[in-house]
Design a protein around this motif. Structure first.
Motif, PDB file in Angstrom:
ATOM      1  N   LEU A 208      -5.249   2.062 -13.376  1.00 39.97           N
ATOM      2  CA  LEU A 208      -4.471   2.504 -14.530  1.00 39.97           C
ATOM      3  C   LEU A 208      -5.005   1.921 -15.835  1.00 39.97           C
ATOM      4  O   LEU A 208      -4.872   2.546 -16.891  1.00 39.97           O
ATOM      5  CB  LEU A 208      -3.000   2.142 -14.337  1.00 39.97           C
ATOM      6  N   GLN A 209      -5.615   0.744 -15.767  1.00 46.60           N
ATOM      7  CA  GLN A 209      -6.175   0.136 -16.976  1.00 46.60           C
ATOM      8  C   GLN A 209      -7.200   1.049 -17.625  1.00 46.60           C
ATOM      9  O   GLN A 209      -7.286   1.134 -18.862  1.00 46.60           O
ATOM     10  CB  GLN A 209      -6.830  -1.208 -16.633  1.00 46.60           C
ATOM     11  N   VAL A 210      -8.003   1.747 -16.812  1.00 49.88           N
ATOM     12  CA  VAL A 210      -9.046   2.617 -17.375  1.00 49.88           C
ATOM     13  C   VAL A 210      -8.635   4.085 -17.377  1.00 49.88           C
ATOM     14  O   VAL A 210      -9.457   4.965 -17.617  1.00 49.88           O
ATOM     15  CB  VAL A 210     -10.378   2.426 -16.624  1.00 49.88           C
ATOM     16  N   GLY A 211      -7.367   4.348 -17.104  1.00 45.25           N
ATOM     17  CA  GLY A 211      -6.855   5.707 -17.248  1.00 45.25           C
ATOM     18  C   GLY A 211      -6.854   6.572 -16.012  1.00 45.25           C
ATOM     19  O   GLY A 211      -6.424   7.725 -16.069  1.00 45.25           O
ATOM     20  N   GLY A 212      -7.340   6.032 -14.876  1.00 42.17           N
ATOM     21  CA  GLY A 212      -7.350   6.830 -13.657  1.00 42.17           C
ATOM     22  C   GLY A 212      -8.229   8.066 -13.807  1.00 42.17           C
ATOM     23  O   GLY A 212      -9.126   8.139 -14.653  1.00 42.17           O
TER      24      GLY A 212
ATOM     25  N   ALA B 281       3.580   5.333  -7.558  1.00 41.14           N
ATOM     26  CA  ALA B 281       3.585   4.519  -6.337  1.00 41.14           C
ATOM     27  C   ALA B 281       4.258   3.166  -6.527  1.00 41.14           C
ATOM     28  O   ALA B 281       5.095   2.754  -5.711  1.00 41.14           O
ATOM     29  CB  ALA B 281       2.153   4.324  -5.844  1.00 41.14           C
ATOM     30  N   GLY B 282       3.849   2.416  -7.536  1.00 42.60           N
ATOM     31  CA  GLY B 282       4.442   1.101  -7.771  1.00 42.60           C
ATOM     32  C   GLY B 282       4.017   0.016  -6.805  1.00 42.60           C
ATOM     33  O   GLY B 282       4.686  -1.016  -6.694  1.00 42.60           O
ATOM     34  N   THR B 283       2.899   0.205  -6.081  1.00 45.80           N
ATOM     35  CA  THR B 283       2.381  -0.818  -5.179  1.00 45.80           C
ATOM     36  C   THR B 283       1.062  -1.362  -5.726  1.00 45.80           C
ATOM     37  O   THR B 283       0.370  -0.673  -6.489  1.00 45.80           O
ATOM     38  CB  THR B 283       2.153  -0.246  -3.769  1.00 45.80           C
TER      39      THR B 283
ATOM     40  N   VAL C  13       0.826  -1.213   0.000  1.00 48.91           N
ATOM     41  CA  VAL C  13       0.000   0.000   0.000  1.00 48.91           C
ATOM     42  C   VAL C  13       0.855   1.254   0.000  1.00 48.91           C
ATOM     43  O   VAL C  13       1.814   1.375   0.767  1.00 48.91           O
ATOM     44  CB  VAL C  13      -0.939   0.032   1.226  1.00 48.91           C
ATOM     45  N   THR C  14       0.472   2.187  -0.857  1.00 46.85           N
ATOM     46  CA  THR C  14       0.982   3.559  -0.813  1.00 46.85           C
ATOM     47  C   THR C  14      -0.213   4.482  -0.608  1.00 46.85           C
ATOM     48  O   THR C  14      -1.319   4.180  -1.058  1.00 46.85           O
ATOM     49  CB  THR C  14       1.688   3.930  -2.129  1.00 46.85           C
ATOM     50  N   LEU C  15      -0.002   5.574   0.084  1.00 41.76           N
ATOM     51  CA  LEU C  15      -1.059   6.550   0.294  1.00 41.76           C
ATOM     52  C   LEU C  15      -0.746   7.793  -0.533  1.00 41.76           C
ATOM     53  O   LEU C  15       0.338   8.375  -0.405  1.00 41.76           O
ATOM     54  CB  LEU C  15      -1.197   6.897   1.769  1.00 41.76           C
ATOM     55  N   VAL C  16      -1.678   8.173  -1.400  1.00 43.44           N
ATOM     56  CA  VAL C  16      -1.506   9.349  -2.253  1.00 43.44           C
ATOM     57  C   VAL C  16      -2.390  10.471  -1.738  1.00 43.44           C
ATOM     58  O   VAL C  16      -3.607  10.300  -1.579  1.00 43.44           O
ATOM     59  CB  VAL C  16      -1.836   9.028  -3.722  1.00 43.44           C
ATOM     60  N   VAL C  17      -1.770  11.611  -1.481  1.00 43.22           N
ATOM     61  CA  VAL C  17      -2.476  12.795  -0.996  1.00 43.22           C
ATOM     62  C   VAL C  17      -2.370  13.881  -2.057  1.00 43.22           C
ATOM     63  O   VAL C  17      -1.281  14.198  -2.526  1.00 43.22           O
ATOM     64  CB  VAL C  17      -1.881  13.307   0.330  1.00 43.22           C
ATOM     65  N   MET C  18      -3.500  14.444  -2.424  1.00 44.60           N
ATOM     66  CA  MET C  18      -3.545  15.583  -3.332  1.00 44.60           C
ATOM     67  C   MET C  18      -3.870  16.828  -2.518  1.00 44.60           C
ATOM     68  O   MET C  18      -4.774  16.809  -1.672  1.00 44.60           O
ATOM     69  CB  MET C  18      -4.626  15.345  -4.391  1.00 44.60           C
TER      70      MET C  18
ATOM     71  N   TYR D 243      -6.344  14.787 -11.627  1.00 45.49           N
ATOM     72  CA  TYR D 243      -5.330  14.079 -12.401  1.00 45.49           C
ATOM     73  C   TYR D 243      -4.047  13.945 -11.575  1.00 45.49           C
ATOM     74  O   TYR D 243      -3.243  13.037 -11.810  1.00 45.49           O
ATOM     75  CB  TYR D 243      -5.046  14.814 -13.706  1.00 45.49           C
ATOM     76  N   ALA D 244      -3.874  14.823 -10.575  1.00 45.66           N
ATOM     77  CA  ALA D 244      -2.724  14.718  -9.674  1.00 45.66           C
ATOM     78  C   ALA D 244      -2.695  13.358  -8.991  1.00 45.66           C
ATOM     79  O   ALA D 244      -1.624  12.779  -8.774  1.00 45.66           O
ATOM     80  CB  ALA D 244      -2.777  15.839  -8.634  1.00 45.66           C
ATOM     81  N   ARG D 245      -3.873  12.823  -8.648  1.00 47.93           N
ATOM     82  CA  ARG D 245      -3.910  11.504  -8.013  1.00 47.93           C
ATOM     83  C   ARG D 245      -3.414  10.427  -8.979  1.00 47.93           C
ATOM     84  O   ARG D 245      -2.740   9.472  -8.563  1.00 47.93           O
ATOM     85  CB  ARG D 245      -5.322  11.168  -7.555  1.00 47.93           C
ATOM     86  N   THR D 246      -3.766  10.555 -10.240  1.00 48.24           N
ATOM     87  CA  THR D 246      -3.279   9.590 -11.231  1.00 48.24           C
ATOM     88  C   THR D 246      -1.762   9.620 -11.297  1.00 48.24           C
ATOM     89  O   THR D 246      -1.109   8.564 -11.357  1.00 48.24           O
ATOM     90  CB  THR D 246      -3.881   9.900 -12.609  1.00 48.24           C
TER      91      THR D 246
END
Length: 284
Positions: A161-165, A75-77, A8-13, A66-69
């Protein structure tokens, strides 16, 4: 910050909410990627100084969700949880959510229970999700959804990512709808899981309600152009025109991005539209 869970990675925008961000970052129980949407208050610099363990992606322009994408791509997790600068996952629940994701291979998005403010009020949208008319399929851990709340969600990186985020057209807010439709069209599942919790203490530095409503309607119109058949696009436009000033403003704000939406147009299958009608109480 704990790094015990390698999944798990946590992404914060964030944008221009430095103090809220610095207060919430220590609560996260996973490696954090901060994607700063061109803040002008020194957010990126302050986080680099105060929390050197956080990966900071500083953008030169505000690209909305889009920043979250960009964060997920970095991330790579296998799983990525989202948080805003004023939200965080309850202790232990990132690991619990990842375990649920691992146990349900079709699950692309897990929407947690969201408790709002110091008084921990249940977000009303959670009641709606828990009562989803789509029921609970055997291969999902909770009621099936065709939408979610990004700040309370964990995603499967492969599916996302498959659907483009999240995309550059819809941006923010209301960015979840187009992504949810594309995931459903690709056969992925979205579910509400009440057993995991996200805390959300809304920042006082928020857009005025009418401005936010206009922005949501801008996203709604653009999502319809991108993913709905022409008659439904017309109905969305008519609703915007008839509902109120903020909705009409959202329609006007959508117009410059309609060419980009048309270039990305790919109407969803009939089964997804049927599920949308069921959720709207109109199964015909």
């Amino acid at each position: 910050m704990p790094t015990a869970n390698p999944d798990v990675t946590l992404v914060v925008m964030s944008r221009d909410r430095r103090e809220e961000l610095l207060a919430s970052l220590p609560r996260h129980e996973a490696p954090v990627i901060l994607v700063d949407n061109a803040s002008t208050d020194g957010t990126a610099e302050a986080v680099r100084a105060a929390r050197p363990e956080v990966t900071v992606l500083g953008l030169e322009e505000n690209v909305g969700s889009y920043a979250r994408t960009m964060g997920v791509e970095h991330a790579g997790t296998p799983f990525v949880a989202f948080a805003d600068d004023d939200s965080w996952w309850a202790p232990g629940d990132l690991a619990r959510a990842a375990a649920v994701m691992r146990a349900h291979p079709r699950l692309a998005v897990l929407n947690a229970r969201i408790l709002v403010g110091p008084e921990e009020r249940l977000d009303p949208v959670c009641r709606e999700m828990a009562a989803s008319a789509l029921g609970t399929p055997a291969d999902l851990p909770g009621p099936a959804l065709l939408g979610f709340v990004a700040c309370g969600a964990m995603v499967r990186t492969e599916a996302f990512l498959q659907v483009g985020g999240f995309d550059r057209v819809v941006r923010f807010p209301g960015e979840e709808e187009r992504l949810a439709l594309d995931l459903a069209a690709a056969g992925w599942g979205i579910a509400y899981v009440d057993e995991v919790t996200v805390h959300h203490h809304p920042s006082p530095r928020r857009s005025a309600p009418e401005h936010r409503r206009a922005a949501i309607w801008r996203s709604r119109v653009l999502t319809a152009v991108m993913r709905q058949p022409a008659p439904e696009v017309g109905r969305v436009v008519l609703r915007a025109l008839r509902t109120g000033t903020a909705e009409r403003r959202g329609l006007v704000h959508a117009l410059p991005d309609v060419p980009a939406a048309l270039r990305a147009r790919r109407p969803v299958p009939e089964q997804v539209r049927a599920d949308l009608r069921l959720l709207a109480g109109d199964p015909a």
